[in-house]
Design a protein around this motif. Structure first.
Motif, mmCIF file in Angstrom:
data_model
loop_
_atom_site.group_PDB
_atom_site.id
_atom_site.type_symbol
_atom_site.label_atom_id
_atom_site.label_comp_id
_atom_site.label_asym_id
_atom_site.label_seq_id
_atom_site.Cartn_x
_atom_site.Cartn_y
_atom_site.Cartn_z
ATOM 1 N N MET A 1 6.058 -11.887 20.393
ATOM 2 C CA MET A 1 5.306 -13.127 20.419
ATOM 3 C C MET A 1 6.290 -14.280 20.176
ATOM 4 O O MET A 1 7.065 -14.231 19.233
ATOM 5 C CB MET A 1 4.229 -13.079 19.344
ATOM 6 N N ALA A 2 6.224 -15.275 21.007
ATOM 7 C CA ALA A 2 7.186 -16.375 20.948
ATOM 8 C C ALA A 2 6.865 -17.370 19.831
ATOM 9 O O ALA A 2 5.702 -17.626 19.513
ATOM 10 C CB ALA A 2 7.204 -17.108 22.281
ATOM 11 N N VAL A 3 7.922 -17.920 19.269
ATOM 12 C CA VAL A 3 7.783 -18.994 18.275
ATOM 13 C C VAL A 3 7.195 -20.209 18.979
ATOM 14 O O VAL A 3 7.591 -20.549 20.095
ATOM 15 C CB VAL A 3 9.160 -19.333 17.657
ATOM 16 N N LEU A 4 6.246 -20.855 18.332
ATOM 17 C CA LEU A 4 5.614 -22.046 18.898
ATOM 18 C C LEU A 4 6.528 -23.256 18.763
ATOM 19 O O LEU A 4 7.281 -23.367 17.783
ATOM 20 C CB LEU A 4 4.288 -22.330 18.188
ATOM 21 N N GLY B 1 8.716 -24.423 6.678
ATOM 22 C CA GLY B 1 8.708 -23.572 7.858
ATOM 23 C C GLY B 1 7.596 -22.546 7.907
ATOM 24 O O GLY B 1 7.667 -21.588 8.668
ATOM 25 N N GLN B 2 6.557 -22.750 7.080
ATOM 26 C CA GLN B 2 5.440 -21.816 7.046
ATOM 27 C C GLN B 2 4.122 -22.568 7.184
ATOM 28 O O GLN B 2 4.009 -23.736 6.794
ATOM 29 C CB GLN B 2 5.423 -21.052 5.720
ATOM 30 N N LEU B 3 3.132 -21.874 7.716
ATOM 31 C CA LEU B 3 1.770 -22.379 7.773
ATOM 32 C C LEU B 3 1.142 -22.073 6.421
ATOM 33 O O LEU B 3 1.103 -20.913 6.004
ATOM 34 C CB LEU B 3 1.031 -21.667 8.912
ATOM 35 N N ARG B 4 0.676 -23.107 5.717
ATOM 36 C CA ARG B 4 0.204 -22.924 4.330
ATOM 37 C C ARG B 4 -1.163 -23.545 4.095
ATOM 38 O O ARG B 4 -1.491 -24.580 4.652
ATOM 39 C CB ARG B 4 1.165 -23.580 3.341
ATOM 40 N N ARG B 5 -1.883 -22.896 3.193
ATOM 41 C CA ARG B 5 -3.141 -23.461 2.699
ATOM 42 C C ARG B 5 -3.432 -22.878 1.326
ATOM 43 O O ARG B 5 -3.216 -21.692 1.066
ATOM 44 C CB ARG B 5 -4.303 -23.138 3.633
ATOM 45 N N ALA C 1 -4.238 -6.721 11.200
ATOM 46 C CA ALA C 1 -3.460 -7.515 12.154
ATOM 47 C C ALA C 1 -1.985 -7.121 12.166
ATOM 48 O O ALA C 1 -1.231 -7.608 13.008
ATOM 49 C CB ALA C 1 -3.599 -8.999 11.814
ATOM 50 N N ASP C 2 -1.580 -6.266 11.237
ATOM 51 C CA ASP C 2 -0.163 -5.906 11.057
ATOM 52 C C ASP C 2 0.692 -7.170 10.911
ATOM 53 O O ASP C 2 1.725 -7.339 11.562
ATOM 54 C CB ASP C 2 0.341 -5.028 12.201
ATOM 55 N N HIS C 3 0.185 -8.061 10.066
ATOM 56 C CA HIS C 3 0.844 -9.354 9.842
ATOM 57 C C HIS C 3 0.590 -9.753 8.396
ATOM 58 O O HIS C 3 -0.550 -9.973 8.009
ATOM 59 C CB HIS C 3 0.266 -10.391 10.805
ATOM 60 N N HIS C 4 1.633 -9.827 7.591
ATOM 61 C CA HIS C 4 1.455 -9.915 6.146
ATOM 62 C C HIS C 4 1.950 -11.244 5.583
ATOM 63 O O HIS C 4 3.151 -11.513 5.600
ATOM 64 C CB HIS C 4 2.152 -8.719 5.491
ATOM 65 N N ALA D 1 0.899 -18.328 2.713
ATOM 66 C CA ALA D 1 2.015 -18.863 3.495
ATOM 67 C C ALA D 1 2.281 -17.884 4.634
ATOM 68 O O ALA D 1 2.579 -16.707 4.398
ATOM 69 C CB ALA D 1 3.254 -19.027 2.628
ATOM 70 N N LEU D 2 2.132 -18.371 5.856
ATOM 71 C CA LEU D 2 2.241 -17.527 7.035
ATOM 72 C C LEU D 2 3.413 -17.944 7.907
ATOM 73 O O LEU D 2 3.594 -19.126 8.195
ATOM 74 C CB LEU D 2 0.967 -17.634 7.880
ATOM 75 N N SER D 3 4.190 -16.974 8.303
ATOM 76 C CA SER D 3 5.193 -17.145 9.356
ATOM 77 C C SER D 3 5.493 -15.760 9.896
ATOM 78 O O SER D 3 5.303 -14.761 9.202
ATOM 79 C CB SER D 3 6.464 -17.833 8.860
ATOM 80 N N THR D 4 5.919 -15.698 11.137
ATOM 81 C CA THR D 4 6.216 -14.416 11.753
ATOM 82 C C THR D 4 7.694 -14.144 11.548
ATOM 83 O O THR D 4 8.534 -14.634 12.298
ATOM 84 C CB THR D 4 5.823 -14.432 13.243
ATOM 85 N N HIS D 5 8.006 -13.402 10.496
ATOM 86 C CA HIS D 5 9.398 -13.173 10.108
ATOM 87 C C HIS D 5 10.213 -12.536 11.230
ATOM 88 O O HIS D 5 11.360 -12.890 11.440
ATOM 89 C CB HIS D 5 9.466 -12.317 8.840
#
Length: 94
Positions: free
Chosen positions: A1-4, A24-28, A52-55, A68-72
């Motif tokens: 999956m490509a970085v936006l 550099g992370q999506l946070r809430r 989702a296999d996304h932690h 805090a979300l980012s695709t490492h």
């Protein structure tokens, strides 16, 4: 999956209430009515993340839970982060 791209991130952020970009992370940060409800949100988000296999990184401070979300593996923010953010929003709304 490509970085936006920054433009894509800004467009998607305009569609997400309460989320922002920091370090550099999506946070809430969510505020729950009690400690045990905050823990329940973190556990529910953990189950969604496993499916989702996304932690995400999760920080719990009494009744506040910060995600805090980012695709490492991709080195940045991808659609996968926004998809999980939407699922976390739904879990908190319940």
């Amino acid at each position: 999956m490509a970085v936006l791209t920054q433009t894509e991130i800004e467009k998607k952020l305009s569609e997400c209430t309460g989320w922002s970009i920091a370090e550099g992370q999506l946070r809430r940060t969510f505020t729950a009515p009690s400690f045990h409800r905050a823990m329940a949100l973190a556990v529910q988000a953990g189950m969604l993340a496993d499916v989702a296999d996304h932690h995400p990184d999760i920080d719990i401070r009494y009744n506040k839970v910060t995600f805090a979300l980012s695709t490492h593996s991709e080195g940045g923010i991808t659609q996968k982060d926004f998809d999980l953010a939407a699922r976390i929003d739904e879990a908190f709304a319940q």
